[in-house]
Design an enzyme around this catalytic site. Structure first.
Site, PDB file in Angstrom:
ATOM      1  N   SER A  17     -32.554  16.638 -12.187  1.00 35.48           N
ATOM      2  CA  SER A  17     -31.968  17.457 -13.257  1.00 35.48           C
ATOM      3  C   SER A  17     -31.264  16.572 -14.275  1.00 35.48           C
ATOM      4  O   SER A  17     -31.307  16.817 -15.476  1.00 35.48           O
ATOM      5  CB  SER A  17     -30.981  18.464 -12.664  1.00 35.48           C
ATOM      6  OG  SER A  17     -29.845  17.803 -12.180  1.00 35.48           O
TER       7      SER A  17
ATOM      8  N   ARG B  60     -33.123  16.791 -17.902  1.00 34.77           N
ATOM      9  CA  ARG B  60     -32.399  17.514 -18.947  1.00 34.77           C
ATOM     10  C   ARG B  60     -32.410  16.714 -20.243  1.00 34.77           C
ATOM     11  O   ARG B  60     -32.760  17.223 -21.305  1.00 34.77           O
ATOM     12  CB  ARG B  60     -30.960  17.763 -18.509  1.00 34.77           C
ATOM     13  CG  ARG B  60     -30.140  18.486 -19.556  1.00 34.77           C
ATOM     14  CD  ARG B  60     -28.715  18.708 -19.121  1.00 34.77           C
ATOM     15  NE  ARG B  60     -28.646  19.597 -17.965  1.00 34.77           N
ATOM     16  CZ  ARG B  60     -28.368  19.230 -16.741  1.00 34.77           C
ATOM     17  NH1 ARG B  60     -28.090  17.959 -16.515  1.00 34.77           N
ATOM     18  NH2 ARG B  60     -28.323  20.085 -15.757  1.00 34.77           N
TER      19      ARG B  60
ATOM     20  N   ASN C 107     -34.762  17.640 -23.607  1.00 36.78           N
ATOM     21  CA  ASN C 107     -34.149  17.905 -24.907  1.00 36.78           C
ATOM     22  C   ASN C 107     -34.677  16.978 -25.983  1.00 36.78           C
ATOM     23  O   ASN C 107     -34.988  17.418 -27.092  1.00 36.78           O
ATOM     24  CB  ASN C 107     -32.633  17.757 -24.801  1.00 36.78           C
ATOM     25  CG  ASN C 107     -31.970  19.046 -24.343  1.00 36.78           C
ATOM     26  OD1 ASN C 107     -31.824  19.961 -25.138  1.00 36.78           O
ATOM     27  ND2 ASN C 107     -31.629  19.121 -23.085  1.00 36.78           N
TER      28      ASN C 107
END
Lengths: 156, 269
Positions: free
Chosen positions: B199, B203, B207
């Site tokens: 994660s 992440r 993005n």
């Protein structure tokens, strides 16, 4: 988008950068910041203390001023008292002196009167002698009648 | 952009999203994404060189504007770390957080470079056919960071609690120390240890990758003519402005998670 050797190279550079920051970037800057914080804190504490001191000094100076005023008033009143005392003493002195002068003058006058009377007496005796001589028509032997004359003089 | 081939939207996007791969040895793994390494390394050199330069001239007296800026940065990071990590943070955690924040922020910021102009620069000045300027939109880079943090996490777990303490924690928390609960505990911890780096890295990668793709999609407006070009440029500008937020936010989140993971390793359950 596949995992390859890039990952390990990247991890290595990451490790190097962390090491660099831990070793060379963070500590000196933190030291500078903390030292400045201490300086500022000290300065603030000092200012606070100085403010307190100032307040205290103001109070003390007001007190001193009040005391000085009191003392000055005391001194003035004391001086006034002393002055009136001196004036009184001088008056008394002058009175005594005046009395003394008057007494002296009186004594002198008495003396002067006595002397004048003495002189007058001798003159009167001389005049009486001369008058008697003339009346008798001849010189009275002064020596012979000296006791008489002296008696006369004493009587006058 | 090579002019020889016919330009289609998919070839345009594919061109912009291919790495400059250099083969080091035989096999799919033994290759490096030269662009990722070059840009991240260059940024690291520039930024940490700058920090070092400022710090070397740092004064405890009245700071200059440059020093004030760096101090602002340091104090910002230090404040964040202070809230999460309770211990001697100046020895490792805070500077590591600063490294992460600054470096990730810089790498994210490469997203602001105009893709097509830069593609021309890479092609005509540096002679590179393919070049991706945003290292954090390379899964290798984000995985490298996240796995480094993961290793640090395990290192601090062992360092603080000892190997026995950490093993005990793996089997006895969060449910309890009863032997029947050991498998459940261990399974949950395993999932946690696997999901953390995933994660953490995905992440950031997601993005940045999405940001790049949106720039590419907006760039395709240029194919519709002059009006479309202007419209696309306006939209790209708007997206770039919004992207400032994402760049900063993702760098911040990445730093915070790094600190949280390391802080968690220091706390025993």
């Amino acid at each position: 988008m596949n995992i390859n050797l890039t990952m390990f190279s990247q991890a290595l550079s990451f490790a190097i950068l962390i090491w660099f920051t831990v070793k060379f970037v963070w500590p000196p800057l933190l030291a500078a910041i903390e030292s400045r914080q201490k300086t500022i804190a000290d300065g603030l504490a000092y200012a606070e203390r100085a403010k307190l001191d100032l307040e205290l000094a103001g109070k003390r100076s007001a007190e001193i001023l009040r005391e000085a005023k009191e003392k000055a008033g005391e001194i003035v009143s004391h001086g006034e008292k002393r002055a009136s005392e001196i004036v009184e003493a001088a008056k008394a002195q002058a009175k005594i002196e005046g009395d003394r002068i008057i007494l002296g003058a009186k004594a002198e006058i008495d003396q002067e009167v006595f002397r004048a009377r003495e002189q007058l007496r001798t003159h009167v005796s001389a005049i009486a002698l001369a008058g008697a001589g003339k009346i008798l028509g001849r010189e009275i032997d002064a020596k012979a009648h000296n006791d008489l004359l002296d008696k006369l003089v004493a009587e006058i | 952009m090579s002019t020889e081939q016919v330009l289609t939207p998919s070839s345009y996007i594919e061109h912009h999203l291919s790495f400059n791969v250099k083969q080091v040895a035989e096999g799919g793994f033994w290759s490096v994404n030269f662009d990722t390494l070059a840009v991240s390394g260059l940024l690291g050199l520039i930024i940490f060189g700058f920090l070092w330069w400022v710090v070397r001239g740092a004064t405890a007296g009245v700071p200059g504007k440059r020093q004030a800026f760096v101090e602002l940065l340091v104090e910002f990071v230090d404040d964040q770390v202070k809230g999460i990590f309770h211990g001697e943070r100046h020895k490792f955690v805070a500077p590591a957080a600063l490294t992460v924040f600054v470096w990730v922020f810089a790498m994210n910021s490469m997203d602001f470079l105009p893709i097509d102009i830069m593609a021309w620069v890479y092609h005509h000045i540096f002679g590179q056919e393919r070049f991706r300027a945003v290292p954090t939109s390379d899964i290798n880079a984000t995985f490298a960071l996240a796995l480094s943090v993961w290793l640090l996490m395990i290192f601090f777990n062992i360092k603080v609690k000892g190997l026995r303490g950490w093993t005990h924690e793996l089997f006895c928390s969060p449910f309890g120390a009863h032997p029947l609960l050991w498998p459940a505990n261990f399974l949950l911890n395993l999932v946690e240890y696997v999901s953390k780096p995933l994660s953490h890295s995905l992440r950031l990668f997601g993005n940045m990758y999405a940001g790049e793709i949106i720039f590419l999609l907006l760039g395709m407006w240029a194919a519709t003519g002059l009006a479309g070009t202007i419209f696309g440029a306006l939209l790209s500008g708007g997206w770039a402005i919004f992207h400032i937020l994402i760049v900063g936010l993702q760098a911040y989140i990445f730093m915070m998670l790094t600190v949280v993971y390391i802080a968690m390793a220091h706390e025993s359950h």
